[in-house]
Design an enzyme around this catalytic site. Sequence first.
Site, PDB file in Angstrom:
ATOM      1  N   HIS A   5       0.818  -1.208   0.000  1.00 37.84           N
ATOM      2  CA  HIS A   5       0.000   0.000   0.000  1.00 37.84           C
ATOM      3  C   HIS A   5       0.855   1.261   0.000  1.00 37.84           C
ATOM      4  O   HIS A   5       0.503   2.252  -0.651  1.00 37.84           O
ATOM      5  CB  HIS A   5      -0.919  -0.003   1.229  1.00 37.84           C
ATOM      6  CG  HIS A   5      -1.853   1.161   1.290  1.00 37.84           C
ATOM      7  ND1 HIS A   5      -3.014   1.226   0.550  1.00 37.84           N
ATOM      8  CD2 HIS A   5      -1.806   2.310   2.008  1.00 37.84           C
ATOM      9  CE1 HIS A   5      -3.640   2.363   0.808  1.00 37.84           C
ATOM     10  NE2 HIS A   5      -2.929   3.039   1.694  1.00 37.84           N
ATOM     11  N   HIS A  22     -10.036   2.929  -0.006  1.00 41.53           N
ATOM     12  CA  HIS A  22     -10.099   2.441   1.365  1.00 41.53           C
ATOM     13  C   HIS A  22     -10.944   1.178   1.352  1.00 41.53           C
ATOM     14  O   HIS A  22     -11.912   1.041   2.102  1.00 41.53           O
ATOM     15  CB  HIS A  22     -10.661   3.509   2.308  1.00 41.53           C
ATOM     16  CG  HIS A  22      -9.827   3.715   3.527  1.00 41.53           C
ATOM     17  ND1 HIS A  22     -10.337   3.818   4.799  1.00 41.53           N
ATOM     18  CD2 HIS A  22      -8.476   3.825   3.673  1.00 41.53           C
ATOM     19  CE1 HIS A  22      -9.357   3.995   5.669  1.00 41.53           C
ATOM     20  NE2 HIS A  22      -8.218   4.003   5.006  1.00 41.53           N
TER      21      HIS A  22
END
Length: 765
Positions: free
Chosen positions: A58, A107
């Site tokens: 990420h 998200h």
Amino acid sequence: MSEAQLDTVTKAGATPQAPQPFAEFGMKDDEYARVREILGRRPTSAELAIYSVMWSEHCSYKSSKVHLRQFGEKAPESDTLLVGMGENAGVVDVGDGRAVTFKIESHNHPSYVEPHQGAATGVGGIVRDILTMGARPVAVMDALRFGPADAPDTRRVLPGVVSGISFYGNCLGLPNIGGEIGFGAGYSGNPLVNALCVGVMKHDDIKLAQAPGPGNKVVLFGSTTGPDGIGGASVLASATFDDESQAKRPSVQVGDPFMEKLLIECSLELFEQDLVVGIQDLGAAGVSCATTELAAGGTGGMRVELDRVPLRDSRLTPEEILMSESQERMMAIVSPERLDAFMAVCAKWDILATVIGEVTDVTPEEAERGGRLVMTWHGETVVDMPPRTASDEGPVYERPYARPEEQDALQANDAARLERPATDAELREQVLRVLGSPGIADPSWVTGQYDRYVLGNTVLAAPHDGGMIRIGDGGDRGVALATDGNGRYTRLDPYVGTQLAYAEAYRNVAATGARPLAVTNCLNFGSPEDPAVMWQFAESTRGLADACQQLGTPVTGGNVSFYNQTGTTAINPTPVIGVLGVIDDVNERLTSAFGHDADGAKIFLLGETREELGGSAWADVVHGHLGGLPPRVDLAAEAALGEVLADAAGYGVLTAAHDLSDGGLVTALAESCLRGGVGCTVDLSGDPFVGLFSESAARAVVAVRPDAENAFTELCRRHGVPAAEIGTIGGTALAVRHPDGGFDIDLTALRTTYESTLPAVFDEE
């Protein structure tokens, strides 16, 4: 530095064989070995925490970097790009000394684990990215994907996601001006929650993530640091989900939008008074990210006392402080002579601010190694490392990729062979089925929970093709934004499918009357360790880079979200593309509604319609089919169509414009009728089924003012855009005529079908 201060680091050097839980932190054997090589010893626990989160998928983009470089290598020349990729968000010049910054991020995994907080903090995080550039956030958007609407998992996740987005954005007082929502079996257990924010600034307001100037102070301000979100986005977004994923709830951050609102106003006043020399928000990887990136972006030296970090839980260890992703926190670099003024502004806004360290100088040898970041805890040095090796010099993988064996069979399974309606009654019934399907039906159950008009600058919002806002100072200049993606198209052909997503967003912005200017993206894929997924990703990034190069819209930044899969089952590759455009006068905007004031206006279909049904809504809804090839891409035709729409808006010759995409012509006509509350009659030549359901790209339907038909057709001729008159606005029904017959659908029946789908599923939730 005394031996006592080096005690923790010394112990690490003296105990090279001490076991460390690097695998539990998501770090591979070779990555751990590389950390030891960089440091010349085993890492301390705190250093291991920093490297593990900063080298996560990420944060480091380790599997995607080799492909993302194309966006820079193929970037078109741009007179408007002020800040490109590499910062928190891109910045674009929009004229008159004004600039906008915009970005979209995911998200996804946190929103599956804890839907409300996962989605809410996704909004909070992207807003802080925009704030960190020195801009005032002025609007948000979201692109959402869920499993089948009536699936138990969707009934749990979707209401929570929508409430989280609504709660956070509404509390911040930011209008939600648009986006999209889709459904599909592949997103069960893997929802996509992509949030976009746009901010406005002057050119000289731009702030960067850097820590220059030895002696400058490192100030942490905003909320206190707690155990929530430890390893949150950085860990959850860097691993495949399994049946135990909901046990990861402690890894989801908890948001406080009221604190964020204060933080926004405080930060903007700090910027206005020129009290910061560098700024970074604390999002994924928290203090680890902010310190390493600021140090790496400045002189390369920083000293931090972790004891000074204000805590909500005094039991937190240095590792937990470094990995915490508690929300609503910022880190600033402040010169000593302006520190008192900085603290005074924070006190005015009731924002806790604490000096936790200072920028240090580095020796030439230290600079060559990537600088030096030192952190202490209770007088002992727990971190002594080159910050650039964590922020900029993480592992880069050239993952193997290969076209999957089943791709040929998938493309050979042509949707053109599916059974088609044989009568007008069947055609009418299938029109209603498509219009009432969850991915096409009225999304007002979702968008109605968002405040679209707060702040008073919203010009267009859902349900229109794009969102549009005035950009300030009492003028009429505005920006338009749209996000689009189609996982079915991209599954059939990742290169073409990504270009189609880009083309649709480009077209949606043009349909508002704005001229497309720049691009952001959120690339949602399965596991990068799967060669088939990496082939999809490689083709997708190549397609977007090529398209942006051809149409002259640079990629300003974005996000990659991997590991969107459960076990070995990945989502359809879903690149979501955001396009931003500029309009000189928002009063010239176009809407998608056929209004009563346009009664009698002629309807024109722009572009070429071909028999293109692969990946179409009709094939999906009516037959549950995915196969064949997606519609072909003609970027030159998209550019020409965009020019026609922008010019037509400026000339005032249109009363409405609506792009054609999911569901084809019939969906666009139905939406335009329902949005304006007036019917229309269209006469189709050729096969009415193809005419209604084809999803050929580079098309739009427009309503032309009665006195402007000649001027409009001349405009289309000049740009080489096919324009066919197909009908007239008026009446109380959507009436379709063709050489062999036709059918009518009363607007009341049409509205019932279109508007009832999502409330029927989710109202009780």
